[in-house]
Motif scaffolding. Structure first.
Motif, PDB file in Angstrom:
ATOM      1  N   SER A  29       0.861  -1.188   0.000  1.00 44.57           N
ATOM      2  CA  SER A  29       0.000   0.000   0.000  1.00 44.57           C
ATOM      3  C   SER A  29       0.898   1.238   0.000  1.00 44.57           C
ATOM      4  CB  SER A  29      -0.899   0.003   1.242  1.00 44.57           C
ATOM      5  OG  SER A  29      -1.621   1.217   1.341  1.00 44.57           O
ATOM      6  N   ILE A  30       0.701   2.120  -0.995  1.00 44.19           N
ATOM      7  CA  ILE A  30       1.482   3.350  -1.097  1.00 44.19           C
ATOM      8  C   ILE A  30       0.508   4.526  -1.073  1.00 44.19           C
ATOM      9  CG2 ILE A  30       3.149   4.645  -2.470  1.00 44.19           C
ATOM     10  CD1 ILE A  30       3.948   2.031  -3.811  1.00 44.19           C
ATOM     11  N   ILE A  34      13.613   2.535   1.136  1.00 44.14           N
ATOM     12  CA  ILE A  34      12.206   2.830   1.380  1.00 44.14           C
ATOM     13  C   ILE A  34      11.813   2.349   2.777  1.00 44.14           C
ATOM     14  CG2 ILE A  34       9.835   2.340   0.655  1.00 44.14           C
ATOM     15  CD1 ILE A  34      11.304   4.210  -1.212  1.00 44.14           C
ATOM     16  N   SER A  35      11.124   3.207   3.519  1.00 38.16           N
ATOM     17  CA  SER A  35      10.658   2.853   4.857  1.00 38.16           C
ATOM     18  C   SER A  35       9.164   3.150   4.953  1.00 38.16           C
ATOM     19  CB  SER A  35      11.444   3.638   5.908  1.00 38.16           C
ATOM     20  OG  SER A  35      11.255   5.032   5.713  1.00 38.16           O
ATOM     21  N   ARG A  36       8.639   3.168   6.171  1.00 42.18           N
ATOM     22  CA  ARG A  36       7.216   3.462   6.335  1.00 42.18           C
ATOM     23  C   ARG A  36       6.888   4.874   5.852  1.00 42.18           C
ATOM     24  NH1 ARG A  36       5.726   0.990  12.307  1.00 42.18           N
ATOM     25  NH2 ARG A  36       5.384  -1.162  11.635  1.00 42.18           N
ATOM     26  N   ASN A  37       7.729   5.821   6.212  1.00 41.57           N
ATOM     27  CA  ASN A  37       7.499   7.212   5.825  1.00 41.57           C
ATOM     28  C   ASN A  37       8.650   7.707   4.956  1.00 41.57           C
ATOM     29  OD1 ASN A  37       5.020   7.891   7.452  1.00 41.57           O
ATOM     30  ND2 ASN A  37       6.357   7.222   9.109  1.00 41.57           N
ATOM     31  N   ASN A  38       8.304   8.242   3.795  1.00 42.05           N
ATOM     32  CA  ASN A  38       9.300   8.672   2.818  1.00 42.05           C
ATOM     33  C   ASN A  38       8.962  10.080   2.330  1.00 42.05           C
ATOM     34  OD1 ASN A  38      10.519   5.746   2.270  1.00 42.05           O
ATOM     35  ND2 ASN A  38       8.300   5.590   2.258  1.00 42.05           N
ATOM     36  N   VAL A  53       5.213  10.283   1.682  1.00 37.17           N
ATOM     37  CA  VAL A  53       4.538   9.112   1.095  1.00 37.17           C
ATOM     38  C   VAL A  53       4.673   7.950   2.080  1.00 37.17           C
ATOM     39  CG1 VAL A  53       4.440   7.497  -0.832  1.00 37.17           C
ATOM     40  CG2 VAL A  53       5.073   9.884  -1.234  1.00 37.17           C
ATOM     41  N   ARG A  54       3.559   7.408   2.503  1.00 32.63           N
ATOM     42  CA  ARG A  54       3.564   6.314   3.476  1.00 32.63           C
ATOM     43  C   ARG A  54       3.479   4.980   2.738  1.00 32.63           C
ATOM     44  NH1 ARG A  54       3.236   5.567   8.784  1.00 32.63           N
ATOM     45  NH2 ARG A  54       2.224   3.702   9.610  1.00 32.63           N
ATOM     46  N   GLN A 114       5.397  -6.009   7.580  1.00 30.04           N
ATOM     47  CA  GLN A 114       6.760  -6.515   7.425  1.00 30.04           C
ATOM     48  C   GLN A 114       7.638  -6.292   8.661  1.00 30.04           C
ATOM     49  OE1 GLN A 114       9.192  -4.551   4.508  1.00 30.04           O
ATOM     50  NE2 GLN A 114       8.318  -2.540   4.900  1.00 30.04           N
ATOM     51  N   TYR A 115       7.365  -5.221   9.397  1.00 26.58           N
ATOM     52  CA  TYR A 115       8.185  -4.933  10.565  1.00 26.58           C
ATOM     53  C   TYR A 115       7.807  -5.802  11.766  1.00 26.58           C
ATOM     54  CZ  TYR A 115       9.605  -0.932   7.793  1.00 26.58           C
ATOM     55  OH  TYR A 115      10.087  -0.144   6.774  1.00 26.58           O
ATOM     56  N   SER A 116       6.735  -6.574  11.625  1.00 32.44           N
ATOM     57  CA  SER A 116       6.342  -7.515  12.684  1.00 32.44           C
ATOM     58  C   SER A 116       6.706  -8.946  12.325  1.00 32.44           C
ATOM     59  CB  SER A 116       4.824  -7.412  12.934  1.00 32.44           C
ATOM     60  OG  SER A 116       4.460  -6.113  13.343  1.00 32.44           O
TER      61      SER A 116
END
Length: 236
Positions: A54-55, A83-87, A108-109, A141-143
């Motif tokens: 989701s972008i 690329i991370s959660r917040n860009n 961009v989240r 992905q971070y979990s």
């Protein structure tokens, strides 16, 4: 017959006006800027085929006055980091007819999730897993930490070594494909023949891991690789 000079003058004036209007820089559309920022981030993402991505670009205020630009807008990430959660994306206009170029920054989240097998209910240690006790959920992905699984079929018949709460992922460390004390089939295979016997596992192990197994018929201890639930393989 003499040409109508007035007609030629007005026709020339009309063509000149149309050309001037075509070259007149226009203010970019806000939605087009948001789309450009989204596409810029999407090009930098290479998720696994089974991932959900989701972008979501920042929503610009419709009251925002965007400067005019006669050239196509360009966009790039504001930093070189992954690329991370917040860009942050920088959208720029460098039209040669402008007194100075302008740029706009948008956040961009990004959310990337993967399928993970979880427990449908709280499961106790020693439980032999069945399809009815498991489900697949998409997890951020971070979990996703440690060895996890994306299909319930991978875990059917495995045994839990520790309690797993409802809706909690089933980690590789929670289970054993072969557990200490289990009876196992021992397979020795070559291209021409196969030998099969039985044994007893002396330690826990998961798929692809090597464990020590006691051959029940010869009482010899051997090193074997786990190939599936209740089965190990030895080299000839």
């Amino acid at each position: 017959m003499k040409p109508n000079l007035a007609y030629i003058f007005y026709l020339t004036l009309g063509l000149w006006s149309a050309a001037s209007m075509a070259q007149e820089p226009v203010a970019p559309d806000i939605s087009a800027i948001e789309t450009l920022a989204k596409e810029t981030v999407a090009k930098k993402i290479q998720p696994a085929p089974n991932a959900r991505v989701s972008i979501i670009p920042q929503t610009l205020d419709n009251r925002l006055v965007i400067p005019r630009c006669s050239s196509p807008l360009t966009a790039a990430l504001a930093s070189e980091r992954e690329i991370s959660r917040n860009n942050t994306v920088r959208v720029s206009c460098t039209s040669p007819d402008l007194d100075y170029p302008w740029q706009l920054y948008l956040s961009v989240r990004v959310s990337i999730s993967y399928p993970v097998v979880v427990a449908r209910e709280t499961l106790a240690p020693g439980t032999l897993l069945s399809a009815a006790q498991m489900a697949v959920r998409y997890v951020d992905q971070y979990s996703v930490n440690g060895e996890q699984f994306d299909a319930t079929a991978q875990l059917i018949g495995t045994r839990l070594k520790r309690r797993v709460p409802k809706d909690y992922p089933i980690f590789g460390s929670n289970i054993c494909f072969v557990c200490k004390g289990d009876a196992v089939s021992i397979i020795a295979r070559t291209e021409k023949f196969q030998i099969k016997t039985v044994g007893e596992a002396t330690e826990d192990g998961n798929l692809g891991e090597q464990i020590r197994v006691k051959n029940t018929r010869s009482n010899k201890m051997i090193e074997a690789t786990i190939t599936k639930v209740g089965e190990v393989r030895v080299k000839m």
